[in-house]
Design an enzyme around this catalytic site. Structure first.
Site, PDB file in Angstrom:
ATOM      1  N   ARG A  25       0.804  -1.222   0.000  1.00  0.00           N
ATOM      2  CA  ARG A  25       0.000   0.000   0.000  1.00  0.00           C
ATOM      3  C   ARG A  25       0.838   1.275   0.000  1.00  0.00           C
ATOM      4  NH1 ARG A  25       0.135   2.374   4.895  1.00  0.00           N
ATOM      5  NH2 ARG A  25       0.970   1.105   6.594  1.00  0.00           N
ATOM      6  N   GLU A  62       4.599   4.584  23.647  1.00  0.00           N
ATOM      7  CA  GLU A  62       3.524   3.996  22.843  1.00  0.00           C
ATOM      8  C   GLU A  62       2.746   2.954  23.648  1.00  0.00           C
ATOM      9  OE1 GLU A  62       2.938   2.101  18.419  1.00  0.00           O
ATOM     10  OE2 GLU A  62       4.212   1.033  19.843  1.00  0.00           O
ATOM     11  N   TRP A  84       3.513   7.724  15.061  1.00  0.00           N
ATOM     12  CA  TRP A  84       2.165   7.765  14.492  1.00  0.00           C
ATOM     13  C   TRP A  84       1.858   9.109  13.830  1.00  0.00           C
ATOM     14  CZ3 TRP A  84      -1.365   3.797  14.160  1.00  0.00           C
ATOM     15  CH2 TRP A  84      -1.070   2.633  14.882  1.00  0.00           C
ATOM     16  N   TYR A 151      -5.677   0.426  18.744  1.00  0.00           N
ATOM     17  CA  TYR A 151      -5.280  -0.440  19.857  1.00  0.00           C
ATOM     18  C   TYR A 151      -5.854  -0.049  21.221  1.00  0.00           C
ATOM     19  CZ  TYR A 151      -1.796  -2.034  16.464  1.00  0.00           C
ATOM     20  OH  TYR A 151      -1.170  -2.530  15.346  1.00  0.00           O
ATOM     21  N   ARG A 201      -7.224 -21.105  29.461  1.00  0.00           N
ATOM     22  CA  ARG A 201      -6.703 -21.022  28.087  1.00  0.00           C
ATOM     23  C   ARG A 201      -7.457 -19.980  27.269  1.00  0.00           C
ATOM     24  NH1 ARG A 201      -6.736 -26.756  29.050  1.00  0.00           N
ATOM     25  NH2 ARG A 201      -8.754 -26.955  27.992  1.00  0.00           N
ATOM     26  N   ARG A 202      -8.271 -19.185  27.957  1.00  0.00           N
ATOM     27  CA  ARG A 202      -9.094 -18.179  27.276  1.00  0.00           C
ATOM     28  C   ARG A 202      -8.630 -16.758  27.566  1.00  0.00           C
ATOM     29  NH1 ARG A 202     -15.139 -20.801  28.427  1.00  0.00           N
ATOM     30  NH2 ARG A 202     -14.662 -22.852  27.540  1.00  0.00           N
ATOM     31  N   CYS A 221      -1.679  -4.059  13.160  1.00  0.00           N
ATOM     32  CA  CYS A 221      -0.686  -5.003  12.624  1.00  0.00           C
ATOM     33  C   CYS A 221      -0.496  -6.144  13.617  1.00  0.00           C
ATOM     34  CB  CYS A 221       0.636  -4.290  12.359  1.00  0.00           C
ATOM     35  SG  CYS A 221       0.534  -3.059  11.046  1.00  0.00           S
ATOM     36  N   ARG A 275      -0.082  -9.732  11.993  1.00  0.00           N
ATOM     37  CA  ARG A 275      -0.404 -10.063  10.601  1.00  0.00           C
ATOM     38  C   ARG A 275       0.601  -9.485   9.624  1.00  0.00           C
ATOM     39  NH1 ARG A 275      -2.189  -5.730   7.813  1.00  0.00           N
ATOM     40  NH2 ARG A 275      -2.724  -3.910   9.084  1.00  0.00           N
ATOM     41  N   SER A 276       1.121  -8.274   9.943  1.00  0.00           N
ATOM     42  CA  SER A 276       2.015  -7.550   9.038  1.00  0.00           C
ATOM     43  C   SER A 276       3.219  -7.071   9.833  1.00  0.00           C
ATOM     44  CB  SER A 276       1.280  -6.365   8.411  1.00  0.00           C
ATOM     45  OG  SER A 276       2.138  -5.609   7.579  1.00  0.00           O
ATOM     46  N   ASP A 278       6.810  -5.130   9.697  1.00  0.00           N
ATOM     47  CA  ASP A 278       7.890  -4.297   9.154  1.00  0.00           C
ATOM     48  C   ASP A 278       9.153  -4.717   9.912  1.00  0.00           C
ATOM     49  OD1 ASP A 278       9.762  -2.332   8.591  1.00  0.00           O
ATOM     50  OD2 ASP A 278       8.486  -0.648   9.127  1.00  0.00           O
ATOM     51  N   ASN A 286       8.237  -3.800  18.376  1.00  0.00           N
ATOM     52  CA  ASN A 286       7.189  -4.689  18.873  1.00  0.00           C
ATOM     53  C   ASN A 286       7.725  -5.670  19.915  1.00  0.00           C
ATOM     54  OD1 ASN A 286       6.122  -4.901  15.448  1.00  0.00           O
ATOM     55  ND2 ASN A 286       5.250  -3.569  17.014  1.00  0.00           N
ATOM     56  N   HIS A 316       8.212  -8.909   6.308  1.00  0.00           N
ATOM     57  CA  HIS A 316       8.788  -8.289   5.124  1.00  0.00           C
ATOM     58  C   HIS A 316       9.845  -7.239   5.439  1.00  0.00           C
ATOM     59  CE1 HIS A 316       5.002  -6.160   6.215  1.00  0.00           C
ATOM     60  NE2 HIS A 316       5.771  -5.077   6.100  1.00  0.00           N
ATOM     61  N   TYR A 318      11.031  -3.688   3.653  1.00  0.00           N
ATOM     62  CA  TYR A 318      10.815  -2.712   2.589  1.00  0.00           C
ATOM     63  C   TYR A 318      12.093  -2.579   1.765  1.00  0.00           C
ATOM     64  CZ  TYR A 318       6.348  -1.210   4.550  1.00  0.00           C
ATOM     65  OH  TYR A 318       5.043  -1.172   4.971  1.00  0.00           O
TER      66      TYR A 318
END
Length: 379
Positions: A25, A62, A84, A151, A201-202, A221, A275-276, A278, A286, A316, A318
């Site tokens: 994107r 953050e 951000w 978030y 486990r929940r 993400c 999911r994504s 960087d 993270n 990924h 960049y």
């Protein structure tokens, strides 16, 4: 021993050797692979990469922003955390240009030519002007600083009044769950569950609220995390006690003594799902952020931080980060630092839990690293 940096370097090497070229994107393009896991034992040191210098204050800021349930960049900007900024500015820019029927490509061309937009009769704040106004103009900040239900909103006040009313009427939500103003505080619920049923486990916190995705400036993400606990052996408890009180001999520690000194009986691990990824700029951030979250939760429920795990989807690099990644791969890891903090955690129901934490309460000791490697932030 620093296995974390080595594991990270292995991931960089894998992406460079096996990554598929993909469009994205941002228009930059990536080398991408799918599926990876990061493992770190918290006993080996705090998970802060040493093969490049990390911005510790930004990591803490953050995370506390999320825990406050905040979604406006004002708190971040005031604490000199600007990760951000681009998302908020893009939201503002797109709205103004659409409202005035101006093509974004036209603005980009003028900027490349070094021309001021006002000369071209385009009344649009620059990114720097935008951030300065966020700092000083409360009305402007309220309108343009908010990023939608991202978030913090999902962690601390999931759902809405109609959804929650239906769940309650159908009897599908336990009394133990915390509901404020028709919304669910997932963080408080997680803490409550750890204290009342640590083997559950929940115990999952999710930021992926399908009903809210279209309202978010950027869909999450890292979209959720799960915690897991286990009982500590007597020897593990003694080892923890010795580390906490170095002058105490483990031979003199009876079970009664360990209990009377409030030595934890359980260890806690955390796994986040993303999911994504960087890999060059985002992932190191993270890792440390969820490491800090694990430490904070462990302190609140009196458990020992055990293992941090990241389950990663689209991993990924960049294309404008490739040379920087190659440089980082050549650097020798140093010893991991330790976390020092004095935190008064609030043990009560409601949004107040963790809400009063301050950035200055969290410090890193014995942090030695290689220099920063600069890379563009692709929004």
């Amino acid at each position: 021993m620093n296995n974390l940096d080595k594991e990270y370097q292995i991931l960089l090497e894998y992406i460079l050797g096996n990554g598929h070229e993909k469009k994205d994107r941002t228009g930059v393009g990536t080398l991408s692979t799918f599926g990876w896991q990061i493992h770190h034992k918290m006993s080996e040191g705090f998970p802060l990469l040493t093969t490049k210098k990390m911005y510790w204050k930004g990591i803490v800021t953050e995370l506390l922003w999320f825990l406050r349930g905040d979604t406006n960049i004002k708190f971040l900007v005031d604490n000199d955390c600007h990760i951000w900024d681009g998302d908020a500015y893009k939201k503002y820019e797109n709205h103004i240009l659409k409202q005035r029927g101006i093509q974004k490509k036209r603005v980009q061309e003028l900027r490349k030519q070094g021309k001021k937009l006002k000369v071209a009769k385009i009344e649009l704040l620059s990114k720097e002007e935008f951030i300065n106004k966020i700092k000083t103009d409360d009305e402007f900040t309220k309108k343009w600083g908010d990023l939608g239900p991202i978030y913090g909103k999902q962690w601390r006040s999931w759902g809405g009044e109609l959804i929650t009313k239906r769940i309650i009427e159908e009897g599908k939500i336990p009394i133990s769950q915390n509901i404020i103003e028709g919304q669910i505080d997932q963080i408080q619920n997680s803490i409550n569950l750890l204290k009342t049923d640590p083997d559950s486990r929940r115990n999952i916190v999710s930021a992926w609220n399908v009903a809210d995705l279209d309202q978010m400036t950027l869909p999450p993400c890292h979209y959720g995390f799960q915690v897991y606990t286990r009982e500590l052996s007597s020897e593990e408890r003694k080892e923890f006690a010795v580390n906490k009180h170095p002058l105490t001999s483990p031979d003199l520690m009876s079970t009664d003594s360990l209990n009377s000194n409030n030595i934890p009986t359980r260890a806690i691990s955390l796994m986040w799902n993303q999911r994504s990824v960087d890999t060059f700029l985002g992932l190191p951030f993270n890792i440390s952020s969820y490491g800090l979250l694990l430490e904070i939760i462990a302190k609140e429920v009196n458990m020992v931080p055990d293992e941090l795990i990241g389950t990663l989807g689209d991993v990924h690099l960049y294309k404008n980060h490739i040379e920087q990644a190659k440089e980082q791969m050549t650097r020798e890891p140093m010893e991991l630092p330790t976390l020092k903090y004095t935190v008064h955690l609030v043990d009560n129901l409601g949004l107040e839990v963790f809400k009063n934490l301050e950035v200055e309460q969290f410090e890193i000791e014995n942090y030695e690293s290689h220099p920063t490697i600069k890379a563009p932030l692709n929004n």
